[in-house]
Design a protein around this motif. Structure first.
Motif, PDB file in Angstrom:
ATOM      1  N   ASP A 187      29.466  25.257 -37.334  1.00  0.00           N
ATOM      2  CA  ASP A 187      30.007  26.572 -37.714  1.00  0.00           C
ATOM      3  C   ASP A 187      29.558  27.028 -39.095  1.00  0.00           C
ATOM      4  OD1 ASP A 187      31.349  26.546 -35.287  1.00  0.00           O
ATOM      5  OD2 ASP A 187      33.228  25.788 -36.153  1.00  0.00           O
ATOM      6  N   ALA A 188      28.967  26.123 -39.880  1.00  0.00           N
ATOM      7  CA  ALA A 188      28.590  26.446 -41.258  1.00  0.00           C
ATOM      8  C   ALA A 188      27.303  27.250 -41.349  1.00  0.00           C
ATOM      9  CB  ALA A 188      28.455  25.164 -42.078  1.00  0.00           C
ATOM     10  N   VAL A 189      26.588  27.382 -40.238  1.00  0.00           N
ATOM     11  CA  VAL A 189      25.331  28.141 -40.208  1.00  0.00           C
ATOM     12  C   VAL A 189      25.531  29.333 -39.278  1.00  0.00           C
ATOM     13  CG1 VAL A 189      22.865  28.043 -39.704  1.00  0.00           C
ATOM     14  CG2 VAL A 189      24.030  26.019 -40.602  1.00  0.00           C
ATOM     15  N   PRO A 190      25.333  30.560 -39.753  1.00  0.00           N
ATOM     16  CA  PRO A 190      25.702  31.765 -38.987  1.00  0.00           C
ATOM     17  C   PRO A 190      25.164  31.823 -37.558  1.00  0.00           C
ATOM     18  CG  PRO A 190      25.068  32.362 -41.216  1.00  0.00           C
ATOM     19  CD  PRO A 190      24.782  30.904 -41.077  1.00  0.00           C
ATOM     20  N   HIS A 191      23.885  31.485 -37.362  1.00  0.00           N
ATOM     21  CA  HIS A 191      23.281  31.590 -36.034  1.00  0.00           C
ATOM     22  C   HIS A 191      23.187  30.247 -35.313  1.00  0.00           C
ATOM     23  CE1 HIS A 191      22.293  35.858 -36.332  1.00  0.00           C
ATOM     24  NE2 HIS A 191      21.935  35.625 -37.589  1.00  0.00           N
ATOM     25  N   GLY A 192      23.870  29.234 -35.857  1.00  0.00           N
ATOM     26  CA  GLY A 192      23.945  27.955 -35.176  1.00  0.00           C
ATOM     27  C   GLY A 192      22.755  27.041 -35.418  1.00  0.00           C
ATOM     28  N   TRP A 193      22.733  25.969 -34.663  1.00  0.00           N
ATOM     29  CA  TRP A 193      21.706  24.945 -34.759  1.00  0.00           C
ATOM     30  C   TRP A 193      20.904  24.926 -33.458  1.00  0.00           C
ATOM     31  CZ3 TRP A 193      22.181  20.638 -38.595  1.00  0.00           C
ATOM     32  CH2 TRP A 193      23.154  20.879 -39.563  1.00  0.00           C
ATOM     33  N   ILE A 194      19.597  25.042 -33.571  1.00  0.00           N
ATOM     34  CA  ILE A 194      18.712  25.049 -32.399  1.00  0.00           C
ATOM     35  C   ILE A 194      18.003  23.706 -32.330  1.00  0.00           C
ATOM     36  CG2 ILE A 194      16.888  26.247 -31.155  1.00  0.00           C
ATOM     37  CD1 ILE A 194      19.426  27.909 -31.775  1.00  0.00           C
ATOM     38  N   ASN A 195      18.223  22.988 -31.240  1.00  0.00           N
ATOM     39  CA  ASN A 195      17.666  21.650 -31.069  1.00  0.00           C
ATOM     40  C   ASN A 195      16.417  21.706 -30.191  1.00  0.00           C
ATOM     41  OD1 ASN A 195      18.912  18.535 -31.331  1.00  0.00           O
ATOM     42  ND2 ASN A 195      17.426  18.816 -29.700  1.00  0.00           N
ATOM     43  N   LEU A 196      15.360  21.039 -30.644  1.00  0.00           N
ATOM     44  CA  LEU A 196      14.169  20.852 -29.812  1.00  0.00           C
ATOM     45  C   LEU A 196      14.276  19.474 -29.174  1.00  0.00           C
ATOM     46  CD1 LEU A 196      11.340  21.568 -28.768  1.00  0.00           C
ATOM     47  CD2 LEU A 196      10.410  20.638 -30.897  1.00  0.00           C
ATOM     48  N   HIS A 197      14.360  19.453 -27.848  1.00  0.00           N
ATOM     49  CA  HIS A 197      14.552  18.204 -27.105  1.00  0.00           C
ATOM     50  C   HIS A 197      13.378  18.013 -26.160  1.00  0.00           C
ATOM     51  CE1 HIS A 197      16.948  14.938 -25.437  1.00  0.00           C
ATOM     52  NE2 HIS A 197      16.621  15.353 -24.231  1.00  0.00           N
ATOM     53  N   PHE A 198      12.859  16.794 -26.087  1.00  0.00           N
ATOM     54  CA  PHE A 198      11.639  16.570 -25.319  1.00  0.00           C
ATOM     55  C   PHE A 198      11.921  16.201 -23.868  1.00  0.00           C
ATOM     56  CE2 PHE A 198      10.435  15.692 -29.786  1.00  0.00           C
ATOM     57  CZ  PHE A 198       9.572  16.771 -29.938  1.00  0.00           C
ATOM     58  N   SER A 199      12.553  17.150 -23.171  1.00  0.00           N
ATOM     59  CA  SER A 199      12.741  17.053 -21.722  1.00  0.00           C
ATOM     60  C   SER A 199      13.061  18.443 -21.195  1.00  0.00           C
ATOM     61  CB  SER A 199      13.864  16.089 -21.355  1.00  0.00           C
ATOM     62  OG  SER A 199      15.132  16.723 -21.441  1.00  0.00           O
ATOM     63  N   LEU A 200      13.037  18.560 -19.886  1.00  0.00           N
ATOM     64  CA  LEU A 200      13.425  19.815 -19.227  1.00  0.00           C
ATOM     65  C   LEU A 200      14.907  19.683 -18.865  1.00  0.00           C
ATOM     66  CD1 LEU A 200      10.259  20.284 -16.991  1.00  0.00           C
ATOM     67  CD2 LEU A 200      10.807  21.462 -19.137  1.00  0.00           C
ATOM     68  N   LEU A 201      15.748  20.062 -19.791  1.00  0.00           N
ATOM     69  CA  LEU A 201      17.195  19.912 -19.594  1.00  0.00           C
ATOM     70  C   LEU A 201      17.677  20.652 -18.350  1.00  0.00           C
ATOM     71  CD1 LEU A 201      18.265  20.321 -23.321  1.00  0.00           C
ATOM     72  CD2 LEU A 201      18.389  18.223 -21.956  1.00  0.00           C
ATOM     73  N   PRO A 202      18.665  20.053 -17.622  1.00  0.00           N
ATOM     74  CA  PRO A 202      19.518  18.917 -18.005  1.00  0.00           C
ATOM     75  C   PRO A 202      18.951  17.533 -17.661  1.00  0.00           C
ATOM     76  CG  PRO A 202      20.303  19.814 -15.954  1.00  0.00           C
ATOM     77  CD  PRO A 202      19.151  20.697 -16.389  1.00  0.00           C
ATOM     78  N   GLN A 203      17.667  17.462 -17.352  1.00  0.00           N
ATOM     79  CA  GLN A 203      17.073  16.148 -17.138  1.00  0.00           C
ATOM     80  C   GLN A 203      16.948  15.403 -18.465  1.00  0.00           C
ATOM     81  OE1 GLN A 203      13.348  16.416 -14.998  1.00  0.00           O
ATOM     82  NE2 GLN A 203      14.078  18.155 -13.819  1.00  0.00           N
ATOM     83  N   TRP A 204      17.289  14.139 -18.442  1.00  0.00           N
ATOM     84  CA  TRP A 204      17.059  13.210 -19.538  1.00  0.00           C
ATOM     85  C   TRP A 204      17.707  13.654 -20.848  1.00  0.00           C
ATOM     86  CZ3 TRP A 204      16.255   9.299 -16.870  1.00  0.00           C
ATOM     87  CH2 TRP A 204      15.404   9.303 -15.768  1.00  0.00           C
ATOM     88  N   ARG A 205      19.008  13.834 -20.768  1.00  0.00           N
ATOM     89  CA  ARG A 205      19.785  14.042 -21.990  1.00  0.00           C
ATOM     90  C   ARG A 205      19.936  12.703 -22.707  1.00  0.00           C
ATOM     91  NH1 ARG A 205      25.012  17.298 -19.534  1.00  0.00           N
ATOM     92  NH2 ARG A 205      24.001  19.334 -19.138  1.00  0.00           N
ATOM     93  N   GLY A 206      19.703  12.691 -24.001  1.00  0.00           N
ATOM     94  CA  GLY A 206      19.892  11.458 -24.754  1.00  0.00           C
ATOM     95  C   GLY A 206      18.755  11.164 -25.690  1.00  0.00           C
TER      96      GLY A 206
END
Length: 307
Positions: free
Chosen positions: A97-116
């Motif tokens: 909540d401390a950042v106005p536009h939120g946090w954008i995560n780059l994740h190396f999978s085609l979500l929801p495959q391979w969360r973690g």
């Protein structure tokens, strides 16, 4: 666009470089984990991301957890948005909540495959032929937030987890930058994740142990998925041997699981279905060497059996 960048390992360096080189981006600070012991002498060493940030003269915040004090510092930065690439720690709701536009995560999978923590490694071990990367809005759950953008990447015959991650870290960097811009400008259309969920927990050393009773293809996938870390390995006479560059040899069917033999310059090992050919090996306490050179030195003209 003013951003906070959060990341730790080498795979998070190319996206940082891409963002730092863009004229429309100002990186206010880089958040990374604290210095960690590296090498046999356990020398405390800044993370790869910290080293790159310091080289560029960017302010660095080091923390293994985001507490109230760090949350206040993040809020005071005045960033529009935060970018996250393998930071390695949970971001609590107060920090989100401390950042106005939120946090954008780059994740190396085609979500929801391979969360973690190990998406590429687990995907290769499972035999996936199409991988990719996703950007999503970080929330309290594990990689559960709405997806902003995706890209796909085909697995190549020579790929390991290391080569895929290196490639995706470069090719997905523009996706992260475009996603940040779209979120800040209000043009992004984040969509809830759709499809079956698969999990990718962090690998342990035991994940790298080759199971010779498995089919040859499963052995090859395990080696590819655990290279370079934590490393694929087997045992001979109670001592570990690290394996890389393993390929399937379905034409060889007369070796029992774990039975190893040097034939015509090729080191072959039996599996539960067919055989595999070893590329390089690294016996405990020694350097990596060609498998055939190791076999000749170990006198595997006769057969040995891996444990």
């Amino acid at each position: 666009m003013k951003i906070l960048y959060a990341g730790t390992p080498s795979v998070a360096v190319p996206p940082l470089v891409h963002l730092a080189d863009r004229p429309d981006v100002e990186i206010l600070a880089v958040l990374t984990r604290t210095d960690a012991p590296v090498g046999r002498k356990k020398v405390l060493t800044p993370s790869p991301v910290a080293q790159e940030a310091q080289r560029r003269g960017l302010p660095v915040l080091k923390a293994n957890r985001i507490d109230a004090e760090l949350t206040a510092r993040i809020r005071d930065l005045g960033a529009d948005v935060a970018a996250v690439v393998a930071y390695g720690a949970l971001v609590p709701q107060a920090a989100l909540d401390a950042v106005p536009h939120g946090w954008i995560n780059l994740h190396f999978s085609l979500l929801p495959q391979w969360r973690g923590a190990a998406p590429v490694q687990r995907a290769l071990m499972a035999g996936d032929t199409v991988l990719g990367a996703s950007t999503f809005l970080l929330e309290a759950g594990l990689d559960t937030g709405p997806v902003v953008g995706t890209m796909t990447d085909e697995v190549r015959p020579e790929d390991t987890a290391g080569t895929v991650l290196e490639r995706l870290s470069r090719t997905a960097a523009p996706l992260l930058a475009d996603s940040l811009r779209a979120v800040v400008e209000g043009t992004a259309r984040p969509a809830a994740q759709q499809g079956d969920v698969t999990l990718a927990p962090k690998l342990t050393a035991q994940d790298g142990r080759v199971r010779w009773a498995d089919p040859a293809l499963a052995v090859v996938r395990r080696v590819r998925g655990t290279t370079p870390e934590p490393g694929a390995w087997t045992q001979l006479d109670g001592r570990r041997i690290k394996l890389e560059g393993v390929t399937a040899r379905p034409d060889v069917r007369d070796l029992a699981p774990g039975e190893c033999e040097l034939r015509g310059g090729a080191v072959l090992v039996g599996t539960g279905s067919g055989a595999v050919q070893l590329g390089t090996v690294q016996p405990a306490g020694k350097k990596t060497m060609d498998a055939a050179a190791w076999a000749r030195g170990h006198n595997t003209e006769g057969r040995v059996v891996f444990e």
